[in-house]
Design an enzyme around this catalytic site. Sequence first.
Site, PDB file in Angstrom:
ATOM      1  N   SER A 173       0.846  -1.199   0.000  1.00 31.58           N
ATOM      2  CA  SER A 173       0.000   0.000   0.000  1.00 31.58           C
ATOM      3  C   SER A 173       0.880   1.248   0.000  1.00 31.58           C
ATOM      4  CB  SER A 173      -0.868   0.000   1.265  1.00 31.58           C
ATOM      5  OG  SER A 173      -0.034   0.207   2.403  1.00 31.58           O
ATOM      6  N   ASP A 200      -1.224  -1.775  -3.965  1.00 29.30           N
ATOM      7  CA  ASP A 200      -2.561  -1.809  -3.359  1.00 29.30           C
ATOM      8  C   ASP A 200      -3.076  -0.373  -3.230  1.00 29.30           C
ATOM      9  OD1 ASP A 200      -4.727  -3.016  -2.084  1.00 29.30           O
ATOM     10  OD2 ASP A 200      -3.805  -2.901  -0.091  1.00 29.30           O
ATOM     11  N   ASP A 224      -5.054  -8.365   4.944  1.00 33.24           N
ATOM     12  CA  ASP A 224      -4.000  -7.621   5.640  1.00 33.24           C
ATOM     13  C   ASP A 224      -4.206  -7.699   7.157  1.00 33.24           C
ATOM     14  OD1 ASP A 224      -2.004  -5.946   6.462  1.00 33.24           O
ATOM     15  OD2 ASP A 224      -2.797  -4.138   5.562  1.00 33.24           O
TER      16      ASP A 224
END
Length: 312
Positions: free
Chosen positions: A50, A83, A259
Site C-alpha cells: 500500500s 494496493d 492484511d
Amino acid sequence: MALVTSKEMFEKAYSGGYAIGAFNVNNMEIVQGITEAAAELRSPVILQASAGARKYANSIYLVKLVEAAVELHPEIPMVLHLDHGADFQTCKDCIDSGFTSVMIDYSGHPFEENIEVSRQVAEYAHERGVVVEAELGTLAGIEDAVSVAAEKAMFTDPDQVEEFVKKTGVDSLAIAIGTSHGAYKFKPGTDPKLRLDILAEVARRLPGFPIVLHGSSSVPQEYVQIINANGGALKDAIGIPEDQLREAAKGAVCKINIDSDLRLGMTAGIRKHFVEHPDHFDPRQYLTDGRANVKAIVAHKIVNVLGSDNKI
Ligand code: G3H
Ligand code: 13P
Ligand code: ZN
C-alpha cells in the site's frame, strides 16, 4: 521464475474455482511468513504494498524483499502489486520500479473520472507488460448503510460494470459487496452477510472476468484472544465469515485481499512472547513468533479459504 503478472493466475483460478490470496507486505518477516507458506503448499501468491507500506519501508526495500523471496522460491509464481494506488503518478512510479500489477483506486471519484484515470493507467501499464485492477463501489461495512438509497450507492452497481471494463480496458475489477477494511467490520450481534447476489449479477454481465474482494480478513478470534490475554484491548473485532469467502472464491472472485489478519497474527505472537519472556530484548526472538503466526495464517487461508494449494 521472475515476478509474473496475475493474468495466467486469474485464468486458472477462474476456471479452477479457487482464488489467489493477496497479502499486504510491510517488512521482511511478513514477506517471509507469506512466501514460506505459499512455497510449502505450492500456491501462487500476490504480495501487495500500500501507499502506507511504501512510505514506512521505502518502496525499494519492499521490491528487493519480494525479489529475494522470488529467488528463494523460484517455483512459486509471485506477483508484486500496488494496493490502492491513489493516482496515475503513484501507479506509474510502481510500474517503472518493478511492480507487475497495480491498482488504480479512483472509486471515490465520479464514475466518468474513474473511467478516464483507470483508462490512462491501463494504457501506460499495458504498454509495459503490467496488469491493472480498478474499483467500482464504496467499501464499507454492511451496518454503515442507513437506507435503501444509501445501500444502493455503496454497493457496486452491476449496471455500470460492462461500460466500465469496456471503456477502461482494466484486467480485474474490485467490487463492493459488504466487505470493509480493518478488524471491526460488523457490529456485535449482527449477522455478517456478503451480497453474493450482486457478485453473481456482476459475473453474469462480465463472463470470465476476474473479480477482486478487498477487506476480506476474517479476524480469527483465537488471535484476538491471545492479544487481549497478553495486555491488548481489541474490543468487538469481527471479520468476514470464511465460508462466504470460500463461496465467492468458487465463482468469479480470483483475488482476495488480506492484511488485518496478518497484523493480528504478528501482534499476537509478539505480545505473547513478551509476556512469557519479560527478559528478552533481542528482536529476532519475538519477531520469530510473529512471523510464525503470519505463516500459519497464510497457510490456513490457502487451504481453507482460497483453495489455491497444489495449483503449481
Ligand atoms: O487497504 C488497506 C490495507 O490494509 C493497507 O493498509 O494503508 O494501513 O497499509 P495501510
Ligand atoms: P483487510 O483489512 O480486511 O485485511 O483488507 C485488506 C485489503 O483490502 C487491502 O487492500
Ligand atoms: Zn483494500
